[in-house]
Design a protein around this motif. Structure first.
Motif, PDB file in Angstrom:
ATOM      1  N   THR A 237       0.843  -1.184   0.000  1.00 41.00           N
ATOM      2  CA  THR A 237       0.000   0.000   0.000  1.00 41.00           C
ATOM      3  C   THR A 237       0.880   1.236   0.000  1.00 41.00           C
ATOM      4  OG1 THR A 237      -0.124   0.003   2.416  1.00 41.00           O
ATOM      5  CG2 THR A 237      -1.899  -1.112   1.236  1.00 41.00           C
ATOM      6  N   GLU A 238       0.278   2.380  -0.252  1.00 38.28           N
ATOM      7  CA  GLU A 238       1.013   3.626  -0.217  1.00 38.28           C
ATOM      8  C   GLU A 238       1.489   3.916   1.208  1.00 38.28           C
ATOM      9  OE1 GLU A 238       0.387   8.279  -1.692  1.00 38.28           O
ATOM     10  OE2 GLU A 238      -1.265   6.866  -1.644  1.00 38.28           O
ATOM     11  N   ALA A 239       2.610   4.607   1.336  1.00 40.81           N
ATOM     12  CA  ALA A 239       3.177   4.896   2.650  1.00 40.81           C
ATOM     13  C   ALA A 239       2.184   5.674   3.497  1.00 40.81           C
ATOM     14  CB  ALA A 239       4.471   5.693   2.497  1.00 40.81           C
ATOM     15  N   GLY A 240       2.038   5.251   4.762  1.00 36.74           N
ATOM     16  CA  GLY A 240       1.119   5.899   5.670  1.00 36.74           C
ATOM     17  C   GLY A 240      -0.173   5.144   5.869  1.00 36.74           C
ATOM     18  N   TYR A 241      -0.397   4.071   5.094  1.00 34.55           N
ATOM     19  CA  TYR A 241      -1.617   3.295   5.211  1.00 34.55           C
ATOM     20  C   TYR A 241      -1.287   1.909   5.741  1.00 34.55           C
ATOM     21  CZ  TYR A 241      -3.907   6.914   2.443  1.00 34.55           C
ATOM     22  OH  TYR A 241      -4.409   8.098   2.000  1.00 34.55           O
ATOM     23  N   ILE A 242      -2.308   1.216   6.212  1.00 34.50           N
ATOM     24  CA  ILE A 242      -2.104  -0.123   6.762  1.00 34.50           C
ATOM     25  C   ILE A 242      -1.667  -1.059   5.648  1.00 34.50           C
ATOM     26  CG2 ILE A 242      -3.233  -2.068   7.887  1.00 34.50           C
ATOM     27  CD1 ILE A 242      -5.052  -0.097   9.286  1.00 34.50           C
ATOM     28  N   GLY A 243      -0.610  -1.821   5.897  1.00 29.75           N
ATOM     29  CA  GLY A 243      -0.052  -2.725   4.900  1.00 29.75           C
ATOM     30  C   GLY A 243       1.447  -2.545   4.812  1.00 29.75           C
ATOM     31  N   ASP A 244       2.074  -3.251   3.902  1.00 31.38           N
ATOM     32  CA  ASP A 244       3.516  -3.167   3.708  1.00 31.38           C
ATOM     33  C   ASP A 244       3.854  -1.965   2.835  1.00 31.38           C
ATOM     34  OD1 ASP A 244       3.885  -5.410   5.200  1.00 31.38           O
ATOM     35  OD2 ASP A 244       3.913  -6.782   3.483  1.00 31.38           O
ATOM     36  N   ASP A 245       4.906  -1.236   3.237  1.00 27.90           N
ATOM     37  CA  ASP A 245       5.394  -0.153   2.403  1.00 27.90           C
ATOM     38  C   ASP A 245       6.092  -0.727   1.176  1.00 27.90           C
ATOM     39  OD1 ASP A 245       4.439   1.659   4.175  1.00 27.90           O
ATOM     40  OD2 ASP A 245       6.326   1.920   5.247  1.00 27.90           O
ATOM     41  N   ILE A 246       6.297   0.140   0.208  1.00 24.66           N
ATOM     42  CA  ILE A 246       6.939  -0.297  -1.029  1.00 24.66           C
ATOM     43  C   ILE A 246       8.370  -0.741  -0.764  1.00 24.66           C
ATOM     44  CG2 ILE A 246       7.611   0.469  -3.343  1.00 24.66           C
ATOM     45  CD1 ILE A 246       5.231   2.441  -3.182  1.00 24.66           C
ATOM     46  N   SER A 248       9.442  -2.386   1.599  1.00 22.41           N
ATOM     47  CA  SER A 248       9.526  -3.671   2.287  1.00 22.41           C
ATOM     48  C   SER A 248      10.027  -4.778   1.371  1.00 22.41           C
ATOM     49  CB  SER A 248       8.151  -4.061   2.844  1.00 22.41           C
ATOM     50  OG  SER A 248       7.213  -4.261   1.801  1.00 22.41           O
ATOM     51  N   VAL A 249       9.851  -4.622   0.046  1.00 18.73           N
ATOM     52  CA  VAL A 249      10.361  -5.637  -0.871  1.00 18.73           C
ATOM     53  C   VAL A 249      11.886  -5.667  -0.842  1.00 18.73           C
ATOM     54  CG1 VAL A 249       8.332  -5.465  -2.337  1.00 18.73           C
ATOM     55  CG2 VAL A 249      10.304  -4.053  -2.848  1.00 18.73           C
ATOM     56  N   SER A 313      10.194  -5.767   8.890  1.00 19.88           N
ATOM     57  CA  SER A 313       9.499  -5.412   7.657  1.00 19.88           C
ATOM     58  C   SER A 313       8.922  -4.010   7.684  1.00 19.88           C
ATOM     59  CB  SER A 313       8.377  -6.422   7.387  1.00 19.88           C
ATOM     60  OG  SER A 313       7.450  -6.429   8.461  1.00 19.88           O
ATOM     61  N   SER A 314       8.934  -3.356   8.836  1.00 17.26           N
ATOM     62  CA  SER A 314       8.377  -2.011   8.936  1.00 17.26           C
ATOM     63  C   SER A 314       9.361  -1.116   9.672  1.00 17.26           C
ATOM     64  CB  SER A 314       7.028  -2.036   9.682  1.00 17.26           C
ATOM     65  OG  SER A 314       7.191  -2.536  10.990  1.00 17.26           O
ATOM     66  N   LYS A 315       9.258   0.178   9.389  1.00 20.33           N
ATOM     67  CA  LYS A 315      10.146   1.145  10.008  1.00 20.33           C
ATOM     68  C   LYS A 315       9.593   1.567  11.364  1.00 20.33           C
ATOM     69  CE  LYS A 315      11.399   3.066   5.487  1.00 20.33           C
ATOM     70  NZ  LYS A 315      11.415   4.292   4.657  1.00 20.33           N
ATOM     71  N   ASN A 316      10.468   1.588  12.358  1.00 21.03           N
ATOM     72  CA  ASN A 316      10.120   2.147  13.660  1.00 21.03           C
ATOM     73  C   ASN A 316      11.398   2.572  14.354  1.00 21.03           C
ATOM     74  OD1 ASN A 316      11.038  -0.194  15.468  1.00 21.03           O
ATOM     75  ND2 ASN A 316       9.587  -1.214  14.086  1.00 21.03           N
TER      76      ASN A 316
END
Length: 509
Positions: A237-246, A248-249, A313-316
């Motif tokens: 999904t687009e950055a800022g929405y629920i799901g994997d960011d681009i 993440s690949v 898989s996600s930024k924090n």
């Protein structure tokens, strides 16, 4: 802890020359470690934050975090750090931003899955590139190796072999140019470099379900011994929405390369179900999982430096970050594109006319390989934006599987399904055989399910269940032959007992 021990702490952190030293760190200098140290507070790796201060063998803090700690202590109610003699009179409860921590509770440290592998020292680096052109198989050898595992799809295997060969030749040329710049002056390097830059050869793979898209990419990556990341476009999904960011690949590719950035930058990323990113028609809401993702992937496909998390898989804030250059990463996108056949038929039927020799509008209704005639305009009408298609210059389609191809898939590849079951029964000292009529009966049943080669294992699992259950009961069974009647549930398999020259029994197992 006495006063003398507390006075030694600043001396261990910074000397008169401003360089950081640590006596505890010296004990681990001789210990071989392939991973960089990561600051326990800010989670930055050693290559970004600089040399670490080892509080414990598995616990490190960078200079910046340590300095901030002492600044907070000196600016608060802790008092003058130079006057450490009255430590017994200090009020530890009013220290700002500081809490007394038991270091014995922090022995776990940071796992290696969230650490980067250390880069080799410059003096140990060789001038030769990581991928040498002489070590990359020629296109005909790549295709010959693919033939051992993939049945049919001659055009697809040929296109992929040439594209991969040219891609890694491009990587070799870039590395050679970098080596020239490092070992020669700028003027000499400009004389040797002719200015021709080879562009990336990303691929778009179109094919019906079960035709072997993912299997082709897996076999290719295994042959070239490069890291491979397979991701599903439906979760992006687009950055800022629920799901994997681009991005993440790319983090999945870094994980597949064991957090080795240099190896990951020469890997392969396969994005499956790319057709699910098509623009939604008649959508009033923002398309956060369709066209927006296509636009976000443009720079990724073309080549850019992406900041990705290490070991997640996600930024924090608690995950270290690193930069990966996608310029030399080969992107392969694949999808079944359901409904694309109707767009192709509409384009082909525009030439239909009225008359005795005119083409009929239902001429292409029974054509299973209609996707082989797909063009860029058809993909654009399907919902893929032109900018996205332009970054996938190599587009090819896979053939639909016929009954003869399904029979070959059953018995010819090195890891064919039949060979897998034969090996399983061989462990019980039983030989498994299949009649040719039985193989064609399986292929016919799989063809009717319209899910490609995926139906083969489901059909075999169905009729092999009783055999795998009953055979271990009797140690006298030597050979089991699968017949067409048994596959169609009209009879039983042929059982041959040990020591008998001919088939002695025919029964239901």
């Amino acid at each position: 802890m006495n006063n003398d021990d507390f006075k030694e702490v600043p001396d261990n952190i910074q000397d008169n020359n401003g360089e950081t030293t640590n006596n505890i760190d010296n004990t681990n200098d001789n210990k071989s470690n392939d991973y960089e140290d990561v600051c326990y507070i800010c989670r930055r790796p050693e290559s970004v934050a600089g040399k670490m201060i080892h509080i414990q063998p598995n616990l490190c803090i960078c200079n910046d975090c340590m300095q901030k700690t002492f600044d907070s202590m000196s600016n608060g109610n802790f008092g003058n750090l130079g006057n450490l003699g009255n430590i017994s009179n200090m009020d530890f409860g009013n220290m700002p931003n500081i809490s007394m921590i038991n270091l014995s509770d922090l022995t776990g440290g940071i796992p290696n899955s969230q650490k980067l592998k250390k880069k080799k020292p410059k003096e140990e680096k060789k001038v030769e590139p990581i991928l040498d052109i002489h070590s990359i198989p020629a296109p005909h050898r790549i295709k010959a190796s693919l033939d051992d595992y993939v049945v049919g799809q001659e055009h697809a295997k040929k296109v992929m072999s040439v594209a991969v060969y040219n891609h890694y030749k491009r990587v070799m040329a870039d590395n050679k140019h970098k080596a020239q710049e490092e070992n020669t002056t700028a003027k000499q390097a400009s004389n040797k470099y002719d200015g021709v830059e080879i562009e990336k050869s990303n691929m778009l793979m179109i094919g019906p379900t079960g035709s072997g898209k993912t299997y082709l990419v897996k076999t290719l990556a295994k042959l070239l011994d490069v890291p491979l990341a397979i991701t599903d476009a439906t979760s992006l999904t687009e950055a800022g929405y629920i799901g994997d960011d681009i991005e993440s690949v790319v983090s999945k590719l870094l994980a597949a390369a064991d957090n080795d950035v240099e190896r990951a930058e020469h890997g392969i990323i396969f994005i499956d179900e790319i057709d699910k990113l098509a623009k939604k028609r008649n959508a009033n809401q923002r398309d956060v999982s369709g066209e927006s993702v296509q636009q976000g992937m443009l720079k990724l496909l073309e080549g850019s430096e992406v900041e990705v998390p290490v070991g997640a898989s996600s930024k924090n804030a608690m995950v270290p970050m690193t930069t990966v250059d996608t310029r030399n990463i080969l992107f392969i996108c694949g999808g079944a594109f359901p409904g694309l056949e109707d767009i192709i038929k509409e384009r082909l039927n525009k030439e239909a006319s009225i008359g005795f020799k005119a083409d009929l509008k239902d001429k292409y209704d029974g054509d299973e390989n209609l996707l082989m005639q797909a063009t860029v305009d058809d993909i654009r009408k399907f919902g893929m934006i032109p900018e996205f298609i332009g970054r996938l210059p190599i587009m090819f389609s896979l053939e639909a599987l016929t009954e003869d191809m399904l029979v070959k898939i059953l018995k010819e590849p090195k890891n064919a399904i039949i060979k897998q079951y034969q090996k399983l029964l061989e462990m019980d000292e039983v030989r498994l055989e299949f009649d040719d009529d039985a193989l064609y009966a399986i292929a016919k049943m799989a063809k009717e399910k319209k899910v490609g080669a995926r139906a083969l294992r489901a059909i075999i699992e169905d009729f092999m269940l009783d055999i795998m259950y009953e055979i271990p009961k009797d140690d006298n069974i030597g050979t089991v032959t699968i017949t067409k009647d048994y596959v169609e549930k009209k009879g039983g398999p042929l059982i041959q007992m040990r020591g008998t020259p001919e088939l002695a029994d025919s029964q239901h197992v």
